[in-house]
Design an enzyme around this catalytic site. Structure first.
Site, PDB file in Angstrom:
ATOM      1  N   HIS A 128       1.041 -35.214   4.008  1.00 41.35           N
ATOM      2  CA  HIS A 128       0.336 -35.730   2.678  1.00 41.35           C
ATOM      3  C   HIS A 128      -1.390 -35.566   2.955  1.00 41.35           C
ATOM      4  O   HIS A 128      -1.920 -36.758   2.892  1.00 41.35           O
ATOM      5  CB  HIS A 128       0.755 -37.055   2.234  1.00 41.35           C
ATOM      6  CG  HIS A 128       0.638 -37.098   0.972  1.00 41.35           C
ATOM      7  ND1 HIS A 128       1.399 -37.865   0.015  1.00 41.35           N
ATOM      8  CD2 HIS A 128      -0.484 -36.742  -0.092  1.00 41.35           C
ATOM      9  CE1 HIS A 128       0.836 -37.710  -1.491  1.00 41.35           C
ATOM     10  NE2 HIS A 128      -0.133 -36.854  -1.202  1.00 41.35           N
ATOM     11  N   ILE A 129      -1.547 -34.702   3.488  1.00 40.53           N
ATOM     12  CA  ILE A 129      -3.205 -34.661   3.836  1.00 40.53           C
ATOM     13  C   ILE A 129      -4.028 -33.838   2.577  1.00 40.53           C
ATOM     14  O   ILE A 129      -4.982 -33.460   2.887  1.00 40.53           O
ATOM     15  CB  ILE A 129      -3.510 -33.867   5.182  1.00 40.53           C
ATOM     16  CG1 ILE A 129      -2.957 -32.360   5.195  1.00 40.53           C
ATOM     17  CG2 ILE A 129      -2.829 -34.719   6.384  1.00 40.53           C
ATOM     18  CD1 ILE A 129      -3.496 -31.470   6.380  1.00 40.53           C
ATOM     19  N   GLU A 174       8.110 -41.019   1.681  1.00 43.59           N
ATOM     20  CA  GLU A 174       7.048 -40.863   2.788  1.00 43.59           C
ATOM     21  C   GLU A 174       6.938 -42.064   3.407  1.00 43.59           C
ATOM     22  O   GLU A 174       6.858 -43.116   2.802  1.00 43.59           O
ATOM     23  CB  GLU A 174       5.918 -40.416   2.136  1.00 43.59           C
ATOM     24  CG  GLU A 174       5.827 -38.868   1.342  1.00 43.59           C
ATOM     25  CD  GLU A 174       4.610 -38.259   0.878  1.00 43.59           C
ATOM     26  OE1 GLU A 174       3.792 -39.050   0.932  1.00 43.59           O
ATOM     27  OE2 GLU A 174       4.946 -37.450   0.245  1.00 43.59           O
TER      28      GLU A 174
HETATM   29  P1  NAD Z   1      -3.495 -31.804 -13.618  1.00 43.45           P
HETATM   30  O1  NAD Z   1      -3.220 -32.881 -14.586  1.00 43.45           O
HETATM   31  O2  NAD Z   1      -4.880 -31.356 -13.729  1.00 43.45           O
HETATM   32  O3  NAD Z   1      -2.507 -30.489 -13.762  1.00 43.45           O
HETATM   33  C1  NAD Z   1      -1.230 -30.705 -13.776  1.00 43.45           C
HETATM   34  C2  NAD Z   1      -0.692 -29.592 -14.762  1.00 43.45           C
HETATM   35  O4  NAD Z   1       0.813 -29.695 -14.817  1.00 43.45           O
HETATM   36  C3  NAD Z   1      -1.118 -29.795 -16.186  1.00 43.45           C
HETATM   37  O5  NAD Z   1      -1.818 -28.872 -16.729  1.00 43.45           O
HETATM   38  C4  NAD Z   1       0.187 -29.978 -16.926  1.00 43.45           C
HETATM   39  O6  NAD Z   1       0.048 -29.509 -18.390  1.00 43.45           O
HETATM   40  C5  NAD Z   1       1.310 -29.248 -16.066  1.00 43.45           C
HETATM   41  N1  NAD Z   1       2.303 -29.532 -16.352  1.00 43.45           N
HETATM   42  C6  NAD Z   1       3.033 -30.970 -16.748  1.00 43.45           C
HETATM   43  N2  NAD Z   1       4.414 -30.807 -16.566  1.00 43.45           N
HETATM   44  C7  NAD Z   1       4.743 -29.547 -16.424  1.00 43.45           C
HETATM   45  C8  NAD Z   1       5.989 -28.882 -16.494  1.00 43.45           C
HETATM   46  N3  NAD Z   1       6.984 -29.599 -16.853  1.00 43.45           N
HETATM   47  N4  NAD Z   1       5.832 -27.591 -16.305  1.00 43.45           N
HETATM   48  C9  NAD Z   1       4.669 -26.909 -16.065  1.00 43.45           C
HETATM   49  N5  NAD Z   1       3.509 -27.451 -16.020  1.00 43.45           N
HETATM   50  C10 NAD Z   1       3.550 -28.929 -16.440  1.00 43.45           C
HETATM   51  O7  NAD Z   1      -3.146 -32.272 -12.204  1.00 43.45           O
HETATM   52  P2  NAD Z   1      -3.806 -31.686 -10.614  1.00 43.45           P
HETATM   53  O8  NAD Z   1      -5.172 -32.679 -10.521  1.00 43.45           O
HETATM   54  O9  NAD Z   1      -3.853 -30.364 -10.783  1.00 43.45           O
HETATM   55  O10 NAD Z   1      -2.850 -32.186  -9.637  1.00 43.45           O
HETATM   56  C11 NAD Z   1      -1.572 -31.639  -9.754  1.00 43.45           C
HETATM   57  C12 NAD Z   1      -0.635 -32.381  -8.720  1.00 43.45           C
HETATM   58  O11 NAD Z   1      -1.135 -32.378  -7.325  1.00 43.45           O
HETATM   59  C13 NAD Z   1      -0.093 -33.679  -9.111  1.00 43.45           C
HETATM   60  O12 NAD Z   1       1.195 -33.931  -8.915  1.00 43.45           O
HETATM   61  C14 NAD Z   1      -0.990 -34.481  -8.098  1.00 43.45           C
HETATM   62  O13 NAD Z   1      -0.272 -35.822  -7.782  1.00 43.45           O
HETATM   63  C15 NAD Z   1      -0.886 -33.638  -6.968  1.00 43.45           C
HETATM   64  N6  NAD Z   1      -2.115 -34.254  -5.774  1.00 43.45           N
HETATM   65  C16 NAD Z   1      -1.695 -34.003  -4.621  1.00 43.45           C
HETATM   66  C17 NAD Z   1      -2.492 -34.187  -3.680  1.00 43.45           C
HETATM   67  C18 NAD Z   1      -2.305 -34.252  -2.004  1.00 43.45           C
HETATM   68  O14 NAD Z   1      -2.633 -35.054  -1.402  1.00 43.45           O
HETATM   69  N7  NAD Z   1      -1.002 -33.394  -1.799  1.00 43.45           N
HETATM   70  C19 NAD Z   1      -3.685 -34.557  -3.941  1.00 43.45           C
HETATM   71  C20 NAD Z   1      -4.154 -34.398  -5.314  1.00 43.45           C
HETATM   72  C21 NAD Z   1      -3.381 -34.229  -6.279  1.00 43.45           C
END
Ligand code: NAD
Length: 308
Positions: free
Chosen positions: A283-284, A265
């Site tokens: 990435h929004i 990115e």
């Molecule tokens: P979270 O920690 O609440 O949930 C993540 C889940 O993934 C957990 O329940 C965990 O048990 C599960 N997990 C971990 N490894 C796994 C695997 N190998 N197989 C299956 N499940 C697995 O996180 P969240 O707040 O829901 O965020 C999820 C994702 O979204 C993260 O990667 C975060 O960085 C991303 N995110 C992106 C943006 C964006 O701007 N696009 C914004 C916020 C979060």
């Protein structure tokens, strides 16, 4: 005035700064501070507030001792903070990972509607001066199957919202046994990953990027997906292997994809971005007013709780 000094190194919403000042802290805003200047300044502060720009390195943390007690990362992820050194030095690290969950979940709904009803394609064709009505027949989401990989904060919200659209919702998570009340609340069905891949019309990933999840969606995983399905990644670049995704989109095994995050990115993978059946955003996921406000207030609340 308490003798607590906070250095805000990257821009955060004014509301959080106001909360810190109202708590009696001396708050300095140096939102363009350079890495060398941060090393020089760190020792004078009890807390640092950063977003993704500022790197809180070993050098910064060591320079911060003994006064520096806490580093607050506004937003998700701690990749720009040396958490191991912080732990070794007894410096607490917090973030506001909970703030953007709804913003990301709503973005996923936007992708699904855009893919199913050709909204982005229709818009692009009209801007080219075309009237492609007959080429833009889509399909409805109601009655289709949604597969959610990673049923944490965001996955759960996507589950609730897609259930409300009349979809069948399947979910898979390594910690699913501990989340059955959320699975039930969303009206979802917990299934093994292979079943989810085989039966879902849309698969959306919401896992963190870890060594175990890097390229979790590779050629072999994608081959297990239903022919003609769609895949969405608004989690982290690298969870889906971009080369494998391009191959599956070209072969027609996948009908389309929506991406907010990329292996690199800003992405240079123009082959992927320019594909007709791909909807892309830069990435929004967390870029809503509400999420940014949430980041700032959550960080301020956590600092106030830690610093007293
Ligand atoms: P979270 O920690 O609440 O949930 C993540 C889940 O993934 C957990 O329940 C965990 O048990 C599960 N997990 C971990 N490894 C796994 C695997 N190998 N197989 C299956 N499940 C697995 O996180 P969240 O707040 O829901 O965020 C999820 C994702 O979204 C993260 O990667 C975060 O960085 C991303 N995110 C992106 C943006 C964006 O701007 N696009 C914004 C916020 C979060």
């Amino acid at each position: 005035m308490k003798d607590v000094r906070v250095l805000v190194c990257d821009p955060i919403d004014d509301v959080g700064v106001k909360m810190l000042r109202e708590a009696g802290y001396n708050v300095d805003l140096k939102t363009e501070i350079t890495a060398p200047d941060l090393v020089k300044a760190a020792g004078a502060y009890d807390a640092l507030v950063v977003r993704s720009r500022t790197k809180v390195t070993k050098e910064v943390l060591q320079a911060g001792k003994p006064k520096l007690k806490i580093v607050a990362r506004s937003g998700v992820g701690l990749d720009n903070v040396d958490t191991e050194t912080a732990k070794a030095l007894g410096i607490q690290v917090v973030n506001s990972a909970e703030a953007p969950s709804n913003a990301v979940a709503e973005l996923v709904l936007g992708y699904m509607l855009s893919l199913s009803r050709n909204i982005a394609k229709g818009d692009a064709s009209m801007k080219r001066g075309e009237w492609a009505k007959n080429k833009l027949t889509g399909f409805e989401l109601s009655g289709k199957t949604m597969g959610i990989v990673g049923f944490g904060r965001i996955g759960f919200l996507v589950g609730k919202k897609t259930k409300a659209l009349g979809m069948r919702v399947l979910c898979y998570d390594v910690m699913i046994d501990k989340m059955m009340n959320f699975v039930n609340e969303a009206g979802a069905e917990s299934v093994p990953l292979d079943k989810l891949l085989a039966e879902s019309d849309f698969v959306t990933v919401h896992v963190p990027l870890l060594p175990q999840t890097k390229h979790m969606f590779n050629a072999a995983t994608i081959a297990k997906m239903k022919r003609g399905a769609y895949v969405i990644n608004a989690a982290r670049g690298g969870i889906i292997e971009e080369k494998a995704l391009i191959d599956a989109l070209k072969s027609g095994h996948l009908a389309g994809a929506a991406l907010d995050v990329y292996e690199e990115e800003p992405t240079k993978n123009m082959e992927l971005v320019k594909m007709e059946n791909v909807v892309c955003t830069p990435h929004i996921g967390a870029e809503s007013k509400e999420a940014q406000l949430g980041n700032s207030t959550i960080v301020a609340e956590k600092l106030i709780k830690a610093l007293g």
